[in-house]
Design an enzyme around this catalytic site. Structure first.
Site, short mmCIF file in Angstrom:
data_model
loop_
_atom_site.label_atom_id
_atom_site.label_comp_id
_atom_site.label_asym_id
_atom_site.label_seq_id
_atom_site.Cartn_x
_atom_site.Cartn_y
_atom_site.Cartn_z
N LYS A 115 0.81 -1.22 0.00
CA LYS A 115 0.00 0.00 0.00
C LYS A 115 0.85 1.27 0.00
O LYS A 115 0.45 2.28 -0.57
CB LYS A 115 -0.96 0.01 1.20
CG LYS A 115 -2.10 -0.97 1.04
CD LYS A 115 -3.29 -0.54 1.89
CE LYS A 115 -4.47 -1.48 1.66
NZ LYS A 115 -5.55 -1.24 2.63
N LYS A 206 -11.43 -8.71 -10.08
CA LYS A 206 -12.34 -8.99 -8.98
C LYS A 206 -13.61 -8.16 -9.11
O LYS A 206 -13.57 -7.03 -9.57
CB LYS A 206 -11.66 -8.60 -7.65
CG LYS A 206 -11.10 -9.78 -6.88
CD LYS A 206 -10.35 -9.32 -5.66
CE LYS A 206 -11.17 -9.43 -4.40
NZ LYS A 206 -10.34 -9.36 -3.17
N LYS A 209 -16.73 -2.64 -6.12
CA LYS A 209 -17.69 -1.52 -6.07
C LYS A 209 -17.19 -0.34 -6.89
O LYS A 209 -17.97 0.54 -7.23
CB LYS A 209 -17.93 -1.10 -4.62
CG LYS A 209 -16.71 -0.50 -3.97
CD LYS A 209 -17.07 0.37 -2.78
CE LYS A 209 -15.82 1.04 -2.28
NZ LYS A 209 -16.01 2.22 -1.49
#
Ligand code: TRP
Length: 344
Positions: A115, A206, A209
């Site tokens: 990250k 994947k 949203k």
């Protein structure tokens, strides 16, 4: 026996969230509470501020996640459901544990490396100490078992290391000189077939949203017509379904739809193929659509109703947080005491 697990609050919940983590939480709740175990499930809103975020989105996402969890079967009477921010003991214990966690341990965390990427100087301090907060989340409640995805296994190992070092360095001896550990070492439970649900438009991405195409996902707010239409329009190939699993290799879209069918029907992918081998998507898609509608209807109906009932959602969180705060007190006080911190 006490299960503790957390999930980052995101809005716009979809089938991937349900089949990935939420359904497993519900199964564990049903299984464990029947045996007299306890389940604490929380929204990791404090973790969510480790990355750039918008306050209004976090606030709405936290409530939506509660609505989704309850709609999917988390029962606030049987499980303790809350958000971290309402239980200050998480943040307090985290600070106490930062005295025990080592820089070298945190530097090795793959999530931190991924990250932060190349821009470590610009990453937040919270992103670096994220696993210490996660350790506090579970150690605070003497969790015995922590259900997590494969990607969180390393963070659980770290929680165990922190517990061990803290016990070793600071736990006082019992009356007869026996060890009296402050923290329990939690075990990770990695669900074996945590279904990985892919986009309906691209079998290599994947379900997410944030995909700009709403046709790529089945939202927990979709009604029966939307679900049927999305399945009908899902990307596939012209071949019929194979009779063996090996025949799904190199066919990511077909494999995804078979995986969704298996997960929703509670059968293996091999069983799905046994049933549909030789049939084309003209036959398989309507069957899948109907299965999804049938299984999701009670969930989506409840979710649509609950997610706008802010007062009810806030009441669920407030009640869960009160129970969590009470459970947290003894361990937090023992940790302060062990470190020599006066509490009056
Ligand atoms: N880091 C976890 C995730 O992203 C969420 C989480 C926070 C968690 N605290 C936890 C999971 C404690 C298990 C136990 O999925």
């Amino acid at each position: 026996m006490r299960i503790v697990s957390g999930i980052q609050p995101t809005g716009n919940l979809h089938l991937g969230n349900y089949l990935g983590a939420i359904r497993n939480w519900v199964a564990m709740q049903d299984e464990w509470t029947a045996k007299g175990g306890e389940c604490l499930y929380f929204l990791a809103d404090l973790h969510a501020i480790s990355m750039p975020h918008e306050p209004a989105v976090l606030r709405a996402g936290t409530r939506e996640m509660v609505a989704a969890l309850v709609a999917c079967g988390i029962d606030p009477a049987r499980s303790i459901l809350f958000n971290q921010a309402q239980v200050p003991a998480h943040a307090e214990l985290q600070w106490l544990l930062t005295g025990t966690a080592r820089m070298g341990w945190l530097n090795r965390m793959t999530q931190w490396k991924d990250k932060a990427g190349k821009n470590r100087e610009g990453a937040s301090v919270a992103l670096f100490t994220y696993p210490v907060l996660q350790a506090a989340d579970v150690l605070l409640y003497q969790a015995t078992h922590v259900p997590v995805g494969e990607d969180q296994k390393q963070h659980l190992e770290l929680a165990r290391d922190i517990a061990q070092k803290f016990n070793n360095d600071f736990a006082p001896k019992g009356e007869n000189g026996e060890d009296a550990p402050v923290f329990t070492q939690p075990e990770a439970i990695i669900p074996p077939e945590a279904a990985r649900i892919m986009s309906l438009r691209d079998g290599s991405a994947k379900m997410s949203k944030s995909d700009p195409s709403d046709m790529s996902r089945i939202n927990l707010t979709d009604d029966a017509d939307a679900i049927m239409q999305k399945v009908r329009k899902a990307k596939t190939d012209p071949e019929p379904l194979p009779s063996e699993l090996a025949g799904l290799k190199e066919r990511p879209e077909a494999a995804n739809l078979v995986g969704i069918y298996a997960a929703m029907a509670g059968i293996s992918q091999a069983d799905v193929l046994a049933q549909f081998a030789g049939q084309g998507f003209g036959a398989f898609k309507p069957a899948l659509g109907e299965l999804l509608v049938e299984k999701l209807a009670p969930i989506t109906a409840r979710y649509r109703e609950l997610r706008t009932d802010t007062a009810a959602l806030d009441a669920i969180l407030a009640q869960g947080a009160a129970r969590a705060r009470a459970l947290a007190v003894p361990t937090l006080e023992r940790a302060y005491e062990a470190l020599g911190l006066l509490r009056g």
